[in-house]
Design a protein around this motif. Structure first.
Motif, PDB file in Angstrom:
ATOM      1  N   VAL A  11       0.411 113.182 -55.282  1.00 33.14           N
ATOM      2  CA  VAL A  11      -0.442 113.413 -54.123  1.00 33.14           C
ATOM      3  C   VAL A  11      -1.723 112.604 -54.283  1.00 33.14           C
ATOM      4  CG1 VAL A  11      -1.797 115.145 -52.876  1.00 33.14           C
ATOM      5  CG2 VAL A  11       0.499 115.706 -53.706  1.00 33.14           C
ATOM      6  N   ASN A  12      -2.215 112.563 -55.524  1.00 27.38           N
ATOM      7  CA  ASN A  12      -3.456 111.844 -55.828  1.00 27.38           C
ATOM      8  C   ASN A  12      -3.175 110.707 -56.820  1.00 27.38           C
ATOM      9  OD1 ASN A  12      -5.201 113.500 -54.270  1.00 27.38           O
ATOM     10  ND2 ASN A  12      -5.127 115.064 -55.878  1.00 27.38           N
ATOM     11  N   TYR A  13      -3.761 109.528 -56.531  1.00 31.21           N
ATOM     12  CA  TYR A  13      -3.586 108.344 -57.380  1.00 31.21           C
ATOM     13  C   TYR A  13      -4.943 107.829 -57.807  1.00 31.21           C
ATOM     14  CZ  TYR A  13       1.359 108.127 -56.378  1.00 31.21           C
ATOM     15  OH  TYR A  13       2.695 108.414 -56.305  1.00 31.21           O
ATOM     16  N   TYR A  14      -5.149 107.816 -59.141  1.00 33.31           N
ATOM     17  CA  TYR A  14      -6.420 107.311 -59.660  1.00 33.31           C
ATOM     18  C   TYR A  14      -6.644 105.854 -59.263  1.00 33.31           C
ATOM     19  CZ  TYR A  14      -7.519 111.215 -62.808  1.00 33.31           C
ATOM     20  OH  TYR A  14      -7.859 112.442 -63.324  1.00 33.31           O
ATOM     21  N   ILE A  15      -7.907 105.560 -58.943  1.00 40.95           N
ATOM     22  CA  ILE A  15      -8.360 104.176 -58.819  1.00 40.95           C
ATOM     23  C   ILE A  15      -9.447 103.972 -59.877  1.00 40.95           C
ATOM     24  CG2 ILE A  15      -7.726 104.047 -56.388  1.00 40.95           C
ATOM     25  CD1 ILE A  15     -10.671 104.372 -55.633  1.00 40.95           C
ATOM     26  N   GLY A  16      -9.903 102.768 -60.045  1.00 44.10           N
ATOM     27  CA  GLY A  16     -10.838 102.467 -61.139  1.00 44.10           C
ATOM     28  C   GLY A  16     -12.291 102.749 -60.818  1.00 44.10           C
ATOM     29  N   LEU A  17     -12.562 103.824 -60.091  1.00 44.44           N
ATOM     30  CA  LEU A  17     -13.925 104.187 -59.699  1.00 44.44           C
ATOM     31  C   LEU A  17     -14.265 105.556 -60.272  1.00 44.44           C
ATOM     32  CD1 LEU A  17     -16.345 103.338 -57.844  1.00 44.44           C
ATOM     33  CD2 LEU A  17     -15.240 104.674 -56.027  1.00 44.44           C
ATOM     34  N   ARG A  18     -15.436 105.651 -60.892  1.00 43.54           N
ATOM     35  CA  ARG A  18     -15.878 106.946 -61.406  1.00 43.54           C
ATOM     36  C   ARG A  18     -17.390 106.957 -61.533  1.00 43.54           C
ATOM     37  NH1 ARG A  18     -14.499 107.310 -67.860  1.00 43.54           N
ATOM     38  NH2 ARG A  18     -15.526 105.371 -68.456  1.00 43.54           N
TER      39      ARG A  18
END
Length: 201
Positions: free
Chosen positions: A127-134
């Motif tokens: 449902v959720n896919y990590y992207i390179g933002l934090r």
């Protein structure tokens, strides 16, 4: 006794008295007609064809193709891997690095639109896919390479980001039917999108 000499005049009909034996007519010398094309024309055509062949060979050798590993999706000059397993944000980044890539850094609407379409095209587990933002600090969003988030290339869901301490990682939320589908979440287990440069051959 002396003999007499008799003279006679002989006349031929239809012959003029001044008829003279004519010599056979001389064969006319071949006239030198100018050629319709220069003698070097066939050579020039051959040279031209040779040069065209060389140009085609060079163009073929210089043409390049970009390709991605099997199972990755290609867009522009990049390759994208959409996982089906769950990991924390830190484990996700390590996993991408192990494949010669990193969590995706989204720099344009075209790239965001591509990922939106890819995530909705396939029946994926997550449902959720990590992207390179934090965020190291609440509300201070930075990409993996250290560049701050540009507001012109931010695609938050309505009401997001929450900007609360437990939610310092960002995912694409696939159940959002709009291209604005980023959500800040806790850095626990989610799927991921890895990104790598396409290979040029």
């Amino acid at each position: 006794m002396a003999s007499e000499i008799t003279y006679a005049e002989v006349k031929f009909k239809n012959v003029s008295p001044a008829a003279v034996a004519e010599a056979p007519p001389e064969k006319k010398k071949h006239e030198n007609h100018p050629q319709k094309y220069p003698l070097c024309l066939p050579w020039l055509i051959s040279l031209l064809l040779f040069l065209v062949c060389i140009a085609l060979i060079i163009a073929f050798l210089e043409e390049s193709w970009t390709c991605c590993p099997k199972g990755w999706r290609h867009f522009q000059e990049k390759c994208y891997y959409l996982s089906n397993d769950l990991m924390s944000w830190a484990e996700s980044e390590q996993n991408c690095t192990g494949m010669g890539s990193h969590l995706v850094v989204i720099n344009s609407k075209a790239e965001q639109d591509f990922l939106f379409e890819e995530l909705h095209k396939y029946s994926l587990r997550g449902v959720n896919y990590y992207i390179g933002l934090r965020a190291q600090e609440v509300g201070q969003w930075h990409w993996l390479d250290g560049t701050p988030l540009s507001e012109t290339a931010a695609f938050w869901r309505a009401g997001e980001p929450s900007n609360v301490d437990p939610e310092k990682c960002v995912v694409i939320h696939t159940r959002e039917m709009s291209q604005n589908n980023w959500n800040d979440v806790s850095c626990s287990n989610h799927c991921r999108i890895c990104q790598a440069e396409a290979v040029t051959v």
